[in-house]
Design a protein around this motif. Structure first.
Motif, PDB file in Angstrom:
ATOM      1  N   ARG A  67       0.819  -1.218   0.000  1.00  0.00           N
ATOM      2  CA  ARG A  67       0.000   0.000   0.000  1.00  0.00           C
ATOM      3  C   ARG A  67       0.852   1.267   0.000  1.00  0.00           C
ATOM      4  O   ARG A  67       0.429   2.294  -0.544  1.00  0.00           O
ATOM      5  CB  ARG A  67      -0.910   0.021   1.236  1.00  0.00           C
ATOM      6  N   PHE A  68       2.016   1.218   0.616  1.00  0.00           N
ATOM      7  CA  PHE A  68       2.906   2.384   0.706  1.00  0.00           C
ATOM      8  C   PHE A  68       4.096   2.176  -0.224  1.00  0.00           C
ATOM      9  O   PHE A  68       4.565   1.043  -0.411  1.00  0.00           O
ATOM     10  CB  PHE A  68       3.414   2.568   2.136  1.00  0.00           C
ATOM     11  N   ALA A  69       4.607   3.289  -0.743  1.00  0.00           N
ATOM     12  CA  ALA A  69       5.798   3.235  -1.586  1.00  0.00           C
ATOM     13  C   ALA A  69       6.656   4.464  -1.339  1.00  0.00           C
ATOM     14  O   ALA A  69       6.156   5.605  -1.427  1.00  0.00           O
ATOM     15  CB  ALA A  69       5.417   3.143  -3.057  1.00  0.00           C
ATOM     16  N   ILE A  70       7.923   4.238  -1.070  1.00  0.00           N
ATOM     17  CA  ILE A  70       8.866   5.327  -0.844  1.00  0.00           C
ATOM     18  C   ILE A  70       9.647   5.574  -2.123  1.00  0.00           C
ATOM     19  O   ILE A  70       9.933   4.645  -2.887  1.00  0.00           O
ATOM     20  CB  ILE A  70       9.829   4.997   0.323  1.00  0.00           C
ATOM     21  N   SER A  71       9.957   6.834  -2.363  1.00  0.00           N
ATOM     22  CA  SER A  71      10.774   7.181  -3.516  1.00  0.00           C
ATOM     23  C   SER A  71      11.605   8.406  -3.170  1.00  0.00           C
ATOM     24  O   SER A  71      11.308   9.133  -2.213  1.00  0.00           O
ATOM     25  CB  SER A  71       9.907   7.454  -4.744  1.00  0.00           C
ATOM     26  N   ILE A  72      12.665   8.601  -3.937  1.00  0.00           N
ATOM     27  CA  ILE A  72      13.522   9.760  -3.725  1.00  0.00           C
ATOM     28  C   ILE A  72      13.755  10.471  -5.049  1.00  0.00           C
ATOM     29  O   ILE A  72      13.709   9.850  -6.116  1.00  0.00           O
ATOM     30  CB  ILE A  72      14.875   9.380  -3.086  1.00  0.00           C
ATOM     31  N   ASP A  73      13.999  11.753  -4.967  1.00  0.00           N
ATOM     32  CA  ASP A  73      14.415  12.560  -6.111  1.00  0.00           C
ATOM     33  C   ASP A  73      15.722  13.223  -5.680  1.00  0.00           C
ATOM     34  O   ASP A  73      15.703  14.228  -4.963  1.00  0.00           O
ATOM     35  CB  ASP A  73      13.346  13.588  -6.460  1.00  0.00           C
ATOM     36  N   SER A  74      16.818  12.625  -6.075  1.00  0.00           N
ATOM     37  CA  SER A  74      18.120  13.112  -5.617  1.00  0.00           C
ATOM     38  C   SER A  74      18.411  14.527  -6.103  1.00  0.00           C
ATOM     39  O   SER A  74      19.041  15.313  -5.398  1.00  0.00           O
ATOM     40  CB  SER A  74      19.228  12.165  -6.099  1.00  0.00           C
ATOM     41  N   ALA A  75      17.948  14.856  -7.283  1.00  0.00           N
ATOM     42  CA  ALA A  75      18.209  16.183  -7.838  1.00  0.00           C
ATOM     43  C   ALA A  75      17.540  17.277  -7.008  1.00  0.00           C
ATOM     44  O   ALA A  75      18.045  18.402  -6.918  1.00  0.00           O
ATOM     45  CB  ALA A  75      17.738  16.244  -9.278  1.00  0.00           C
ATOM     46  N   LYS A  76      16.406  16.938  -6.410  1.00  0.00           N
ATOM     47  CA  LYS A  76      15.652  17.921  -5.615  1.00  0.00           C
ATOM     48  C   LYS A  76      15.836  17.710  -4.116  1.00  0.00           C
ATOM     49  O   LYS A  76      15.241  18.445  -3.327  1.00  0.00           O
ATOM     50  CB  LYS A  76      14.167  17.844  -5.962  1.00  0.00           C
ATOM     51  N   ASN A  77      16.594  16.687  -3.727  1.00  0.00           N
ATOM     52  CA  ASN A  77      16.767  16.363  -2.309  1.00  0.00           C
ATOM     53  C   ASN A  77      15.434  16.100  -1.617  1.00  0.00           C
ATOM     54  O   ASN A  77      15.210  16.532  -0.480  1.00  0.00           O
ATOM     55  CB  ASN A  77      17.524  17.475  -1.575  1.00  0.00           C
ATOM     56  N   MET A  78      14.575  15.396  -2.302  1.00  0.00           N
ATOM     57  CA  MET A  78      13.235  15.130  -1.798  1.00  0.00           C
ATOM     58  C   MET A  78      13.022  13.635  -1.577  1.00  0.00           C
ATOM     59  O   MET A  78      13.542  12.798  -2.323  1.00  0.00           O
ATOM     60  CB  MET A  78      12.174  15.637  -2.762  1.00  0.00           C
ATOM     61  N   VAL A  79      12.232  13.327  -0.569  1.00  0.00           N
ATOM     62  CA  VAL A  79      11.801  11.968  -0.288  1.00  0.00           C
ATOM     63  C   VAL A  79      10.277  11.972  -0.254  1.00  0.00           C
ATOM     64  O   VAL A  79       9.678  12.898   0.306  1.00  0.00           O
ATOM     65  CB  VAL A  79      12.335  11.465   1.068  1.00  0.00           C
ATOM     66  N   TYR A  80       9.684  10.957  -0.838  1.00  0.00           N
ATOM     67  CA  TYR A  80       8.227  10.901  -0.919  1.00  0.00           C
ATOM     68  C   TYR A  80       7.714   9.591  -0.323  1.00  0.00           C
ATOM     69  O   TYR A  80       8.400   8.569  -0.350  1.00  0.00           O
ATOM     70  CB  TYR A  80       7.765  11.003  -2.374  1.00  0.00           C
ATOM     71  N   LEU A  81       6.502   9.645   0.169  1.00  0.00           N
ATOM     72  CA  LEU A  81       5.815   8.437   0.604  1.00  0.00           C
ATOM     73  C   LEU A  81       4.420   8.455  -0.009  1.00  0.00           C
ATOM     74  O   LEU A  81       3.584   9.272   0.377  1.00  0.00           O
ATOM     75  CB  LEU A  81       5.728   8.349   2.128  1.00  0.00           C
ATOM     76  N   GLN A  82       4.208   7.589  -0.971  1.00  0.00           N
ATOM     77  CA  GLN A  82       2.889   7.431  -1.568  1.00  0.00           C
ATOM     78  C   GLN A  82       2.109   6.411  -0.743  1.00  0.00           C
ATOM     79  O   GLN A  82       2.571   5.281  -0.563  1.00  0.00           O
ATOM     80  CB  GLN A  82       3.003   6.955  -3.016  1.00  0.00           C
ATOM     81  N   MET A  83       0.963   6.816  -0.253  1.00  0.00           N
ATOM     82  CA  MET A  83       0.153   5.948   0.601  1.00  0.00           C
ATOM     83  C   MET A  83      -1.194   5.725  -0.074  1.00  0.00           C
ATOM     84  O   MET A  83      -1.941   6.684  -0.304  1.00  0.00           O
ATOM     85  CB  MET A  83      -0.043   6.591   1.979  1.00  0.00           C
ATOM     86  N   ASN A  84      -1.483   4.484  -0.401  1.00  0.00           N
ATOM     87  CA  ASN A  84      -2.722   4.120  -1.073  1.00  0.00           C
ATOM     88  C   ASN A  84      -3.560   3.214  -0.178  1.00  0.00           C
ATOM     89  O   ASN A  84      -3.054   2.603   0.760  1.00  0.00           O
ATOM     90  CB  ASN A  84      -2.416   3.404  -2.387  1.00  0.00           C
ATOM     91  N   ASN A  85      -4.835   3.131  -0.503  1.00  0.00           N
ATOM     92  CA  ASN A  85      -5.757   2.279   0.241  1.00  0.00           C
ATOM     93  C   ASN A  85      -5.602   2.496   1.750  1.00  0.00           C
ATOM     94  O   ASN A  85      -5.438   1.549   2.524  1.00  0.00           O
ATOM     95  CB  ASN A  85      -5.524   0.802  -0.104  1.00  0.00           C
TER      96      ASN A  85
END
Length: 125
Positions: A67-85
């Motif tokens: 249900r959850f997925a982590i991702s990073i954007d190194s160019a922007k120094n960002m970390v994301y957490l997509q949370m579904n359901n």
């Protein structure tokens, strides 16, 4: 100086989705394990996602796997957490966190070196 600043929390109905963002500074995505923790009232803190600095492998506990997925954007120094359901039991304050040991493993989140101030996620039934 390490800074982790979360955003994107809010109120959502069960079954809905949210994406959390974490703006980072002072850390390298290649040298640290980066992830998300959560803490609900009366419950223990739980690591809900982690991405290893070494090989970018990920870890999720069974409670959020699929249900959850982590991702990073190194160019922007960002970390994301997509949370579904999302489920009501996902209600908690979510923190972006970083650990100097760069490999994720089960139980990650107990020994983080840095964490942000958190963002509230509330899932209504």
């Amino acid at each position: 100086e390490v800074r982790l600043v979360e955003s994107g929390g809010g109120l959502v109905q069960a079954g809905g989705s949210l994406r959390l963002s974490c703006s980072t500074s002072g850390i390298s995505f290649d040298d640290w394990a980066i992830g998300w923790l959560r803490q609900a009232p009366g419950k223990e803190r739980e690591g809900v996602s982690c991405i290893s600095g070494t090989d970018k492998s990920t870890y999720y506990p069974d409670s959020v796997k699929g249900r959850f997925a982590i991702s990073i954007d190194s160019a922007k120094n960002m970390v994301y957490l997509q949370m579904n359901n999302l489920k009501p039991e996902d209600t908690a304050i979510y923190y972006c966190a970083a650990e100097g040991f760069p490999i994720c493993k089960p139980g990650w989140g107990n020994l983080v070196d840095y964490r942000g101030r958190g963002t509230q996620v509330t899932v209504s039934s």
